[in-house]
Design a protein around this motif. Structure first.
Motif, mmCIF file in Angstrom:
data_model
loop_
_atom_site.group_PDB
_atom_site.id
_atom_site.type_symbol
_atom_site.label_atom_id
_atom_site.label_comp_id
_atom_site.label_asym_id
_atom_site.label_seq_id
_atom_site.Cartn_x
_atom_site.Cartn_y
_atom_site.Cartn_z
ATOM 1 N N THR A 253 19.273 13.238 -8.784
ATOM 2 C CA THR A 253 19.767 13.282 -7.394
ATOM 3 C C THR A 253 20.954 12.327 -7.241
ATOM 4 O O THR A 253 22.093 12.764 -7.091
ATOM 5 N N SER A 254 20.687 11.037 -7.366
ATOM 6 C CA SER A 254 21.730 10.021 -7.159
ATOM 7 C C SER A 254 22.873 10.134 -8.156
ATOM 8 O O SER A 254 24.022 9.829 -7.840
ATOM 9 N N LYS A 255 22.551 10.575 -9.377
ATOM 10 C CA LYS A 255 23.584 10.544 -10.418
ATOM 11 C C LYS A 255 24.098 11.920 -10.800
ATOM 12 O O LYS A 255 25.195 12.285 -10.449
ATOM 13 N N TYR A 256 23.303 12.694 -11.553
ATOM 14 C CA TYR A 256 23.848 13.914 -12.167
ATOM 15 C C TYR A 256 23.874 15.114 -11.234
ATOM 16 O O TYR A 256 23.464 16.210 -11.600
ATOM 17 N N SER A 257 24.347 14.910 -9.994
ATOM 18 C CA SER A 257 24.615 16.001 -9.061
ATOM 19 C C SER A 257 26.122 16.003 -8.821
ATOM 20 O O SER A 257 26.789 14.988 -9.007
ATOM 21 N N ASP A 258 26.668 17.150 -8.414
ATOM 22 C CA ASP A 258 28.124 17.316 -8.384
ATOM 23 C C ASP A 258 28.605 17.476 -6.944
ATOM 24 O O ASP A 258 28.351 18.508 -6.296
ATOM 25 N N LEU A 259 29.317 16.458 -6.434
ATOM 26 C CA LEU A 259 29.747 16.425 -5.036
ATOM 27 C C LEU A 259 30.951 17.347 -4.823
ATOM 28 O O LEU A 259 31.969 17.218 -5.510
ATOM 29 N N MET A 260 30.794 18.276 -3.884
ATOM 30 C CA MET A 260 31.864 19.231 -3.575
ATOM 31 C C MET A 260 32.735 18.690 -2.439
ATOM 32 O O MET A 260 32.357 17.752 -1.736
ATOM 33 N N PRO A 261 33.893 19.303 -2.214
ATOM 34 C CA PRO A 261 34.815 18.802 -1.179
ATOM 35 C C PRO A 261 34.192 18.766 0.214
ATOM 36 O O PRO A 261 34.547 17.919 1.036
ATOM 37 N N ASP A 262 33.233 19.660 0.486
ATOM 38 C CA ASP A 262 32.637 19.690 1.830
ATOM 39 C C ASP A 262 31.543 18.648 2.015
ATOM 40 O O ASP A 262 30.884 18.611 3.057
ATOM 41 N N LYS A 264 28.759 18.486 0.358
ATOM 42 C CA LYS A 264 27.487 18.932 -0.212
ATOM 43 C C LYS A 264 27.521 18.709 -1.730
ATOM 44 O O LYS A 264 28.601 18.779 -2.348
ATOM 45 N N ALA A 265 26.354 18.494 -2.303
ATOM 46 C CA ALA A 265 26.305 18.245 -3.750
ATOM 47 C C ALA A 265 25.473 19.321 -4.446
ATOM 48 O O ALA A 265 24.393 19.679 -3.969
ATOM 49 N N ARG A 266 26.022 19.814 -5.564
ATOM 50 C CA ARG A 266 25.257 20.773 -6.368
ATOM 51 C C ARG A 266 24.175 20.040 -7.139
ATOM 52 O O ARG A 266 24.451 19.089 -7.862
ATOM 53 N N GLY B 1 17.708 22.070 0.249
ATOM 54 C CA GLY B 1 18.418 22.170 -1.032
ATOM 55 C C GLY B 1 17.468 22.007 -2.201
ATOM 56 O O GLY B 1 17.452 20.964 -2.864
ATOM 57 N N GLN B 2 16.679 23.036 -2.519
ATOM 58 C CA GLN B 2 15.766 22.918 -3.647
ATOM 59 C C GLN B 2 16.505 23.109 -4.967
ATOM 60 O O GLN B 2 16.060 22.604 -6.001
ATOM 61 N N GLY B 3 17.578 23.881 -4.925
ATOM 62 C CA GLY B 3 18.355 24.052 -6.149
ATOM 63 C C GLY B 3 17.578 24.726 -7.257
ATOM 64 O O GLY B 3 17.194 24.094 -8.236
ATOM 65 N N GLY B 4 17.310 26.017 -7.162
ATOM 66 C CA GLY B 4 16.610 26.721 -8.243
ATOM 67 C C GLY B 4 17.465 26.712 -9.500
ATOM 68 O O GLY B 4 18.693 26.799 -9.434
ATOM 69 N N ALA B 5 16.837 26.584 -10.638
ATOM 70 C CA ALA B 5 17.631 26.451 -11.878
ATOM 71 C C ALA B 5 17.549 27.706 -12.729
ATOM 72 O O ALA B 5 16.479 28.262 -12.938
ATOM 73 N N GLN B 6 18.686 28.166 -13.190
ATOM 74 C CA GLN B 6 18.750 29.295 -14.116
ATOM 75 C C GLN B 6 18.917 28.766 -15.529
ATOM 76 O O GLN B 6 19.935 28.161 -15.824
ATOM 77 N N PRO B 7 17.981 29.016 -16.416
ATOM 78 C CA PRO B 7 18.236 28.596 -17.790
ATOM 79 C C PRO B 7 19.377 29.416 -18.375
ATOM 80 O O PRO B 7 19.620 30.528 -17.931
ATOM 81 N N SER B 8 20.052 28.841 -19.340
ATOM 82 C CA SER B 8 21.206 29.519 -19.919
ATOM 83 C C SER B 8 20.759 30.817 -20.591
ATOM 84 O O SER B 8 19.647 30.928 -21.093
ATOM 85 N N SER B 9 21.639 31.793 -20.585
ATOM 86 C CA SER B 9 21.313 33.088 -21.172
ATOM 87 C C SER B 9 21.543 33.012 -22.671
ATOM 88 O O SER B 9 22.662 33.084 -23.145
ATOM 89 N N SER B 10 20.486 32.825 -23.435
ATOM 90 C CA SER B 10 20.691 32.630 -24.863
ATOM 91 C C SER B 10 20.161 33.810 -25.667
ATOM 92 O O SER B 10 19.808 33.677 -26.823
ATOM 93 N N GLY B 11 20.113 34.973 -25.039
ATOM 94 C CA GLY B 11 19.607 36.164 -25.716
ATOM 95 C C GLY B 11 20.319 36.433 -27.033
ATOM 96 O O GLY B 11 19.690 36.515 -28.075
ATOM 97 N N PHE B 170 22.061 18.767 -0.525
ATOM 98 C CA PHE B 170 22.075 19.295 -1.906
ATOM 99 C C PHE B 170 21.914 20.805 -1.911
ATOM 100 O O PHE B 170 21.113 21.350 -1.155
ATOM 101 N N ILE B 171 22.722 21.443 -2.732
ATOM 102 C CA ILE B 171 22.746 22.903 -2.747
ATOM 103 C C ILE B 171 22.436 23.458 -4.139
ATOM 104 O O ILE B 171 22.644 22.804 -5.161
#
Ligand code: HEC
Ligand code: HEC
Ligand SMILES: [Ca+2]
Ligand SMILES: [Ca+2]
Ligand SMILES: [Ca+2]
Ligand SMILES: [Ca+2]
Ligand SMILES: [Ca+2]
Ligand SMILES: [Ca+2]
Ligand SMILES: [Co+2]
Ligand SMILES: [Co+2]
Lengths: 398, 190, 398, 190
Positions: A253-262, A264-266, B1-11, B170-171
């Motif tokens: 959360t605090s570190k390896y998330s990516d802050l966007m211009p708006d 919001k953080a990915r 912002g739960q952020g569901g994760a897609q594992p990489s497509s390594s087929g 978080f998105i």
């Protein structure tokens, strides 16, 4: 040295060499075997070492860079593998170390190293890259060498137990979606891993390039998540916990998330996208005479195999396909090579890779257009090296 | 912002290693069963729903004293940072040219603050704080950031109820690939 | 340690581990980054080192063995790569070193290291084996560990210039059939190489596992002849001479020829034939509890790819196919693995490989039947490890 | 026994690296031309036809003196070896259970003896002997082995004419694969 291609060593050396048939070392016995039993590089390669960042206030939570400019092929020697620790390198006794696996499982387990070594194993060659690699380069060229710009990147042959095998041993319960991985270092580093990755190609690793893991790489046990950002590949691994929810640890959360211009953080951006860089010639070198020389570099993708690398010597106007070192392996460094007949004038060298998903490594402008300048992590843009008339190579944005 | 994760497509990649996978479905009987008591000793993580939070409690006032003694030397008297991470402020800066990311401005869950302090702080003596100390330190950090009032007391019940300012910041899921390059080969960019 | 599988570490360690959640290293900062800049193995792995032969009167012309029992996967870390020198390890300055190429060529050349680094390069993963590997085992089981029986064997990713490229640069004259390769050490080691090999896959190598060659491996320059006996892969390479005749050097006549029972000696036996060995469990180990454990080993062939490895646990009566580590590469170590459910009784473990030419690794009896007991080199027979009731593993002939 | 050499058949293997070979037929112009004088300084090997043998000469008597002073400490007064290689004897043992391989019993060409001593001996001062010293040492070793008479003098003309006892003892081409294993899978060897 970092700066040496050719032209660095004076005429004196060349003169001496003319009589090399009579070199001193041809007329006296060298060192006996086992000098030493665990061998080391030549003293002439003393400048081929990891180097520190200047961005952290303490060397205990800090990182050091692999000297990519000095390396060939795809394997990184263990002594030069990049470092990132959050509480220093712990001195773990392998006999006392245990791995506990629990949470939403039928049979919680405690495993010693001896136990783990009995389980079925595989070996895979995969790169590991910190998602903070190249973070200094968003706003303009900053680091002088490829060690500084791209050196949080290394590659090794890893041996260990597929996590899918461990999952079968403990028996995952219905509804499991995440796994927490936790280290035994004093940061008790932890990250949430999606279960699909765990069951796909995740490894419980105890060996690296043939020998047991180095202390800096998690001795005696680490997680390896091929193609995922480095931080998730938990070192000094002591615990795996299965759950239906992610854990929202500080790192994710605090570190390896990516802050966007708006603003919001990915969250949970795991894949290391396709990226490449020319390692020779590269920043800080000086190429001597005009004429042929091989341009060499590395390409890699967290999503699979590299399918093509193009090289430009005119700042991206025209491109030519480079040779790829075979075999090309998934989620592995791929060495590319292209002969270049330097005419002696200024040039701008770039490489651009494409992976098996069809994804093309973007320009920095293309990346900044969608992500802005605040996202810190995951800078995978095309890198430019400027070659001056006099052969000096520098980090430029082009 | 739960952020569901897609594992990489390594087929496609998997084909390389198709012949080199251990057999599936075998119980090897290796290792020792971990008893509930053993698991409990290792099971320290705290999720946003508060599961796993230990007994104990800590107030802002207790946290102020602890902070001055155990934290301020690294994080500053007011949490302003230097030499180490800044812990206070930054609200409203996330969409600016100079975002300031702190516990107050950035972290989505208060439980993560407890969890992190418990595992890693104070940096010079990690893992030495009692659960009540950690509740207190968390309370004081949240107070300095204007998230809880001066009379707050945190424990296993109240901590998960704290709503963090950036909880919805978080998105996901990961929208990448998000940048496109046409891979022009000749006379590009003219 | 060499002897450690499981069962070696006492109950005390297991007890300590029960409270590993409170291990000391989880509560104090570890070592800072760059401890040291060129990293080293854990102190707990101090017994993973090369070890000397006891057969030579001087350590200057001698050999040391790779600790195969401690290694996983296929890469040998450079510090553990086996050694064979004839006049010690010379301390060569890369700036003064030169390679001269002459003889039946149109354009004799003198190349500096800087010159060589500009030429087109490739990287290949290949094993290197001394043809004297396993020479102690002709008449009966002698060495106690796999390091002693098979440790003149290592494998690395090599980077350098194809010799075919160099041949084009100098222009070979009609009638060239052999190339002399000569080192700059005080033995001025030299061997004759058939021209077909030179033009096929021979490499002028400067890097090994990513970094520049180690001094023991020929720094700054060596020859690599994939699949050929180790002695021909001349280290500290200073000269290549093309000729229509072989040179009958001391090494290829007095030493690396194979004496047959009739007193005639086979000259110019270059290929390292297909061979395999189980590295775990192996001699000197003691396996602890009955139950499942993975049998692991290495297979390799100087004639191409390994296509199959079979494992027997009953001294060669019944065999099962082992898993092969992917990708299987030509003239490269291939790791094989097979789970074994040890019931606790005596057992004899063997491995047998087949390469892509269809050649099957022979038994010692089959080899001795055609070659007798005097040929010293090229012992590639099936190796047996006896497992006693109590789990002790020893070198046996079966 | 010229022993023609068959390179390994790597046709199938080559496929792996087919896409990863540098272009053929390009002159890169890298490196310096080696002049005849430069080449001469490096060109030390001596083939059985005597090509490349330098001027100078040495007698058995000169060799005896040199040997006593520079060689005997390692190879024994009579070339009997200990601590280092035995240099004398062994004739007739090659087809026995205990073959003794020496310059006399095993080496096919006298030129190789010259060449090896010149490059590598004496072990404690390699490359220090003059051509005449090397001729002399070679003459003495051959004399001790009963191959040349006591009055022999070796030089670029006479050395290649020496016929070694085991010159025809070497065979080729490589007859391998020579051992066959049927790769039985079940109930083998019963
Ligand atoms: C000796 C120095 C030191 C002391 C004392 C210290 N910290 Fe820290 N703190 C650090 C360092 C260094 C980091 C960053 C570690 C990293 O990122 O790997 C950090 C990080 C943090 C963070 C995470 C900040 C973020 O945004 O990710 C929090 C929260 C924190 N500390 C709280 C505390 C508290 C509470 C105390 C006292 C109980 C404390 N610290 C004492 C050095 C210290
Ligand atoms: C300090 C010890 C030492 C001295 C002095 C020495 N040698 Fe040697 N010699 C060796 C060693 C050691 C070897 C084996 C080297 C190897 O195989 O790598 C050897 C090998 C040889 C061989 C090859 C034997 C074979 O069958 O392959 C010959 C011939 C030889 N020496 C001749 C000489 C002559 C002639 C001199 C004196 C001019 C001399 N040596 C002085 C140590 C010595
Ligand atoms: Ca250098
Ligand atoms: Ca810097
Ligand atoms: Ca990320
Ligand atoms: Ca060990
Ligand atoms: Ca021995
Ligand atoms: Ca041979
Ligand atoms: Co131990
Ligand atoms: Co230099």
């Amino acid at each position: 040295g970092v700066l040496a291609l050719d032209g660095l060593h004076g005429a004196a050396a060349a003169d001496r060499a003319a009589s090399a048939g009579a070199a001193a070392w041809t007329h006296e016995q060298g060192k006996p075997i086992l000098s030493p039993p665990y061998g080391l590089p030549s003293p002439h390669e003393a400048d081929v070492v990891r180097r520190p960042t200047d961005l952290t206030p303490t060397p205990l939570s800090s990182w050091s860079f692999t000297p990519l400019q000095d390396l060939d092929g795809i394997i990184t020697p263990n002594g030069l593998f990049f470092e990132r620790h959050h509480a220093g390198v712990p001195a773990i006794s392998p006999d006392a170390h245990r791995l506990v696996i629990h949470g939403m499982v039928d049979r919680p387990l405690m495993l010693s190293m001896d136990d783990i070594l009995r389980l079925p194993s595989v070996s895979r060659i995969h790169f590991l890259e910190c998602s903070g690699n190249t973070l200094t380069e968003w706003k303009g060229p900053k680091e002088k060498t490829v060690q500084g710009t791209h050196g949080l990147l290394s590659c090794a042959e890893w041996t260990g137990v597929p996590l899918s095998v461990l999952a079968e041993q403990v028996g995952l319960r219905p509804g499991v979606k995440w796994m927490l991985a936790e280290g035994a270092d004093a940061a008790v580093m932890d990250r949430s891993i999606p279960i699909a990755k765990v069951l796909d190609d995740a490894l419980l690793v105890y060996s690296q390039n043939g020998e047991r893991l180095r202390p800096e790489q998690g001795y005696p046990l680490r997680l390896l998540l091929p193609g995922y950002e480095g931080n998730m590949n938990i070192k000094w691994l002591r615990r795996l916990k299965f759950s239906d929810q992610p854990f929202y640890t500080r790192e994710e959360t605090s570190k390896y998330s990516d802050l966007m211009p708006d603003g919001k953080a990915r969250l949970f951006t795991f894949d290391m996208e396709a990226k490449s860089v020319i390692t020779s010639p590269s920043g800080g070198m000086r190429i001597g005479a005009p004429g042929f020389r091989e341009i060499r570099g590395l390409a890699w993708s967290g999503r699979g195999r590299i399918s093509r690398v193009d090289v430009s010597v005119d700042g991206g106007r025209n491109w030519q396909q480079a040779r790829l070192q075979s075999p090309v392996l998934p989620k592995c460094l791929t060495r590319f090579r292209m002969m270049w007949n330097w005419q002696g004038g200024p040039a701008i060298l770039q490489s651009r890779c494409i992976d098996e998903t069809g994804y093309v490594q973007p320009t920095l402008a293309e990346l900044v257009a969608v992500r802005g300048l605040n996202s810190v992590y995951h800078l995978n843009a095309i890198q430019s090296w400027g070659v001056a008339q006099n052969g000096e190579v520098t980090n430029v944005h082009a | 912002g739960q952020g569901g994760a897609q594992p990489s497509s390594s087929g496609a990649s998997q084909a390389v290693y198709a012949g080199d996978r251990p057999a599936a479905g075998i119980q090897y009987g290796i290792g020792a069963a971990a008893s509930p008591a053993q698991v409990a000793a290792w099971n320290i993580d705290v999720q946003p729903d508060g599961s796993n939070l230990p007994a104990g409690s800590g107030s802002v006032a207790q946290g102020r004293a602890l902070y001055a003694q155990a934290c301020a030397s690294c994080h500053g008297q007011q949490g302003e940072g230097k030499p180490m991470d800044r812990l206070v402020g930054g609200k409203g800066t996330l969409n600016s040219a100079a975002p300031v990311k702190t516990v107050g401005s950035y972290w989505p869950y208060a439980t993560s603050v407890y969890d992190y302090i418990h595992r890693a702080m104070p940096f010079n003596a990690p893992g030495t704080l009692s659960p009540s100390d950690v509740y207190a330190a968390t309370a004081y950090l949240l107070y300095m950031n204007g998230i809880v009032p001066e009379n707050a007391v945190l424990d296993a019940r109240t901590l998960p109820q704290v709503r963090m300012p950036n909880q919805d910041g978080f998105i996901g899921p990961d929208p990448r690939p998000d940048a496109r390059n046409a891979a022009c080969m000749k006379d590009c960019g003219r």
